[in-house]
Design an enzyme around this catalytic site. Structure first.
Site, PDB file in Angstrom:
ATOM      1  N   GLY A 186      17.007  55.382  17.124  1.00 16.85           N
ATOM      2  CA  GLY A 186      18.099  55.178  16.155  1.00 16.85           C
ATOM      3  C   GLY A 186      18.198  53.714  15.734  1.00 16.85           C
ATOM      4  O   GLY A 186      18.115  53.390  14.534  1.00 16.85           O
ATOM      5  N   ARG A 238       5.014  63.961  21.785  1.00 11.85           N
ATOM      6  CA  ARG A 238       3.733  64.269  22.454  1.00 11.85           C
ATOM      7  C   ARG A 238       3.635  63.394  23.706  1.00 11.85           C
ATOM      8  O   ARG A 238       4.125  62.258  23.713  1.00 11.85           O
ATOM      9  CB  ARG A 238       2.545  64.051  21.505  1.00 11.85           C
ATOM     10  N   GLN A 270       1.304  61.222  15.078  1.00 11.66           N
ATOM     11  CA  GLN A 270       1.605  59.887  15.600  1.00 11.66           C
ATOM     12  C   GLN A 270       0.440  58.913  15.467  1.00 11.66           C
ATOM     13  O   GLN A 270       0.631  57.713  15.342  1.00 11.66           O
ATOM     14  CB  GLN A 270       2.044  59.979  17.068  1.00 11.66           C
ATOM     15  N   SER A 276       7.615  52.188  14.317  1.00 11.71           N
ATOM     16  CA  SER A 276       6.828  53.176  15.073  1.00 11.71           C
ATOM     17  C   SER A 276       6.597  54.460  14.272  1.00 11.71           C
ATOM     18  O   SER A 276       7.190  54.672  13.212  1.00 11.71           O
ATOM     19  CB  SER A 276       7.568  53.529  16.359  1.00 11.71           C
ATOM     20  N   CYS A 277       5.754  55.317  14.818  1.00 10.19           N
ATOM     21  CA  CYS A 277       5.443  56.585  14.149  1.00 10.19           C
ATOM     22  C   CYS A 277       6.691  57.435  13.940  1.00 10.19           C
ATOM     23  O   CYS A 277       6.928  57.966  12.853  1.00 10.19           O
ATOM     24  CB  CYS A 277       4.404  57.353  14.955  1.00 10.19           C
ATOM     25  N   ASN A 278       7.533  57.555  14.966  1.00 11.49           N
ATOM     26  CA  ASN A 278       8.753  58.359  14.839  1.00 11.49           C
ATOM     27  C   ASN A 278       9.727  57.743  13.844  1.00 11.49           C
ATOM     28  O   ASN A 278      10.364  58.446  13.054  1.00 11.49           O
ATOM     29  CB  ASN A 278       9.417  58.511  16.210  1.00 11.49           C
ATOM     30  N   ILE A 308      -4.519  53.015  16.861  1.00 10.93           N
ATOM     31  CA  ILE A 308      -4.008  52.549  15.572  1.00 10.93           C
ATOM     32  C   ILE A 308      -4.999  51.576  14.916  1.00 10.93           C
ATOM     33  O   ILE A 308      -5.303  51.690  13.728  1.00 10.93           O
ATOM     34  CB  ILE A 308      -2.618  51.885  15.744  1.00 10.93           C
ATOM     35  N   HIS A 342       4.328  64.839  17.252  1.00 13.03           N
ATOM     36  CA  HIS A 342       5.740  64.925  17.624  1.00 13.03           C
ATOM     37  C   HIS A 342       6.410  65.924  16.671  1.00 13.03           C
ATOM     38  O   HIS A 342       5.952  66.098  15.535  1.00 13.03           O
ATOM     39  CB  HIS A 342       6.488  63.604  17.397  1.00 13.03           C
TER      40      HIS A 342
HETATM   41  P1  NAD Z   1      -4.236  51.681  22.264  1.00 10.64           P
HETATM   42  O1  NAD Z   1      -4.060  51.464  23.715  1.00 10.64           O
HETATM   43  O2  NAD Z   1      -4.882  52.924  21.792  1.00 10.64           O
HETATM   44  O3  NAD Z   1      -5.043  50.460  21.631  1.00 10.64           O
HETATM   45  C1  NAD Z   1      -4.772  49.125  21.949  1.00 10.64           C
HETATM   46  C2  NAD Z   1      -6.056  48.323  21.831  1.00 10.64           C
HETATM   47  O4  NAD Z   1      -5.777  46.934  22.109  1.00 10.64           O
HETATM   48  C3  NAD Z   1      -7.131  48.769  22.824  1.00 10.64           C
HETATM   49  O5  NAD Z   1      -8.375  48.856  22.144  1.00 10.64           O
HETATM   50  C4  NAD Z   1      -7.139  47.652  23.862  1.00 10.64           C
HETATM   51  O6  NAD Z   1      -8.427  47.489  24.435  1.00 10.64           O
HETATM   52  C5  NAD Z   1      -6.788  46.456  22.990  1.00 10.64           C
HETATM   53  N1  NAD Z   1      -6.282  45.318  23.772  1.00 10.64           N
HETATM   54  C6  NAD Z   1      -5.699  45.323  25.001  1.00 10.64           C
HETATM   55  N2  NAD Z   1      -5.394  44.063  25.383  1.00 10.64           N
HETATM   56  C7  NAD Z   1      -5.811  43.249  24.374  1.00 10.64           C
HETATM   57  C8  NAD Z   1      -5.790  41.844  24.179  1.00 10.64           C
HETATM   58  N3  NAD Z   1      -5.278  41.010  25.099  1.00 10.64           N
HETATM   59  N4  NAD Z   1      -6.291  41.343  23.024  1.00 10.64           N
HETATM   60  C9  NAD Z   1      -6.823  42.158  22.068  1.00 10.64           C
HETATM   61  N5  NAD Z   1      -6.855  43.501  22.207  1.00 10.64           N
HETATM   62  C10 NAD Z   1      -6.360  44.037  23.341  1.00 10.64           C
HETATM   63  O7  NAD Z   1      -2.774  51.500  21.636  1.00 10.64           O
HETATM   64  P2  NAD Z   1      -2.260  52.125  20.271  1.00 10.64           P
HETATM   65  O8  NAD Z   1      -1.767  53.505  20.533  1.00 10.64           O
HETATM   66  O9  NAD Z   1      -3.256  51.902  19.191  1.00 10.64           O
HETATM   67  O10 NAD Z   1      -0.974  51.220  20.025  1.00 10.64           O
HETATM   68  C11 NAD Z   1      -1.031  49.955  19.406  1.00 10.64           C
HETATM   69  C12 NAD Z   1       0.334  49.626  18.844  1.00 10.64           C
HETATM   70  O11 NAD Z   1       0.676  50.610  17.859  1.00 10.64           O
HETATM   71  C13 NAD Z   1       1.475  49.638  19.867  1.00 10.64           C
HETATM   72  O12 NAD Z   1       2.445  48.689  19.457  1.00 10.64           O
HETATM   73  C14 NAD Z   1       2.031  51.044  19.723  1.00 10.64           C
HETATM   74  O13 NAD Z   1       3.369  51.147  20.159  1.00 10.64           O
HETATM   75  C15 NAD Z   1       1.910  51.231  18.220  1.00 10.64           C
HETATM   76  N6  NAD Z   1       1.864  52.630  17.778  1.00 10.64           N
HETATM   77  C16 NAD Z   1       1.172  53.583  18.490  1.00 10.64           C
HETATM   78  C17 NAD Z   1       1.179  54.892  18.034  1.00 10.64           C
HETATM   79  C18 NAD Z   1       0.481  55.994  18.784  1.00 10.64           C
HETATM   80  O14 NAD Z   1       0.955  57.104  18.762  1.00 10.64           O
HETATM   81  N7  NAD Z   1      -0.618  55.743  19.439  1.00 10.64           N
HETATM   82  C19 NAD Z   1       1.847  55.237  16.854  1.00 10.64           C
HETATM   83  C20 NAD Z   1       2.483  54.238  16.107  1.00 10.64           C
HETATM   84  C21 NAD Z   1       2.503  52.928  16.594  1.00 10.64           C
END
Ligand code: NAD
Length: 339
Positions: free
Chosen positions: A195, A169, A301, A140-142, A14, A220
């Site tokens: 929900g 996914r 997502q 979130s994405c969903n 993200i 998804h």
């Molecule tokens: P990710 O694991 O791909 O990325 C997280 C990043 O944060 C990584 O680069 C990691 O190295 C870094 N990180 C870890 N610990 C850290 C710290 N202490 N300080 C700074 N950076 C740190 O995760 P993501 O999929 O990008 O998810 C991030 C957020 O977005 C989460 O809350 C997730 O639920 C939400 N989200 C994810 C998706 C998806 O499908 N991937 C979709 C919508 C929302």
């Protein structure tokens, strides 16, 4: 008005997309991004010309790897008006306290609970609620997907009850650790959290959700059955969805029968990282029978929440009061609706 100075904490799935989107906005300046490890993504951020900041405990590792940094996360916080927190869910409280101490606004992602910020955000449904706020959370994405379609349908036809099944996914395409690789895994804790997450933005909506994890990485798919307060027609619902922001109608009869064809279309559109920011609804899979509406939608997502993060910055930093103005500006910068 001067540009909003933005930092992105967490440069993963993200975070890297949020950074790309912010760098495209003429009313925002991307001050920098953070990385914990000196890996290829850190090198990529530098190659793109982004400021690179790291947690205190990572400074030595970056020095050893010979990778230039611009300072620590705390240094970055001293240079920004707002930080978009894209760290993995669960670090929220730790970072919220750090942002508070630095006096900067912060947006969290859907992996954190609504209670962390007290406000949750969706551009279509509640842009104004984050106006001037210190903290907010892009759902979130969903949840973003469900809000994009259920909000306009509810506004026009009043949804009495929505029943949703999410085929999730298993992992993102860049992740080689998770699974299932071959299987379907139901979420047995029911109803699922999706929900209540929708209700953090639309508290009046009766919505019931279940989910099954599937061995795919692309998208998804959500199946929605909604009980409407009045009789409607398939055509009326399609018209509502056609004019809903960030919703794209496709047809199975045109050859888009599954998520691989949607992602092929996204590649053909030539956007950054081949992202599909819109929620994709199968037009020939929408059906109304009396008061009951059925439809399917697909959710990329990795990217659907990206335009939402940009709009949330404009609301929290009081840049643009009119939601549709911000949505149009963000969409133009990302190529949404250009085709
Ligand atoms: P990710 O694991 O791909 O990325 C997280 C990043 O944060 C990584 O680069 C990691 O190295 C870094 N990180 C870890 N610990 C850290 C710290 N202490 N300080 C700074 N950076 C740190 O995760 P993501 O999929 O990008 O998810 C991030 C957020 O977005 C989460 O809350 C997730 O639920 C939400 N989200 C994810 C998706 C998806 O499908 N991937 C979709 C919508 C929302």
């Amino acid at each position: 008005m001067s540009k909003v100075r933005v930092g992105v904490n967490g440069y993963g799935t993200i975070g890297k997309r949020v950074a790309t989107a912010i760098a495209k906005q003429d009313d925002m300046e991307l001050v920098g991004v953070t990385k914990t490890r000196p890996n290829y993504e850190a090198k990529d951020a530098l190659a793109k010309g982004y400021g690179l900041y790291v947690p205190e405990e990572s400074v030595e590792a970056f020095a050893k790897a010979g990778i230039h940094i611009d300072g620590t996360v705390k240094d970055m916080l001293g240079k920004v008006d707002i930080v978009v927190d894209c760290t993995p869910g669960s670090l929220g409280e730790y970072y919220r306290d750090m942002y508070k101490a630095a006096g900067v606004k912060a947006i969290f992602q859907g992996g954190e609970d609504h209670s962390l910020t007290g406000i949750s955000f969706n551009s279509t449904a509640n842009y104004a609620e984050s106006w001037g706020a210190q903290l907010s959370r892009v759902v979130s994405c969903n949840t973003t997907a469900l809000l994009r379609t259920l909000y306009p349908i509810d506004k026009a036809l009043k949804v009495e009850n929505a029943y949703v099944t999410i085929v999730r996914r298993a992992v993102d395409p860049g992740d080689s650790k998770g699974g299932p690789v071959n299987g379907l895994e139901p979420s047995v804790k029911l109803p699922t959290h999706h929900g209540p997450d929708v209700q953090s933005v639309m508290p009046w909506l009766n919505i019931n959700t279940m989910a099954v994890k599937a061995s795919t990485t692309l998208m998804h798919v959500q199946t929605v059955v909604a009980q409407l307060s009045q009789q409607s027609t398939t055509e009326e619902v399609i018209d509502i969805l056609r004019s809903a922001p960030r919703v794209r109608l496709v047809k199975a009869s045109d050859g888009i029968k599954s998520t691989p064809q949607i992602m092929e279309l996204a590649r053909d559109l030539g956007r950054d990282r081949s992202d599909m920011y819109e929620i994709v609804v199968w037009e020939d899979g929408v059906k109304v029978v009396g008061n009951t509406l059925y439809y399917y939608q697909a959710v990329h997502q990795e990217s659907d929440v990206i335009p939402e993060n940009v709009d949330c910055i404009r609301s929290m930093c009081k840049v643009t009061q009119d939601a549709s103005e911000s949505v149009a500006k963000t969409d133009a910068s990302l190529g949404i609706g250009r085709e």
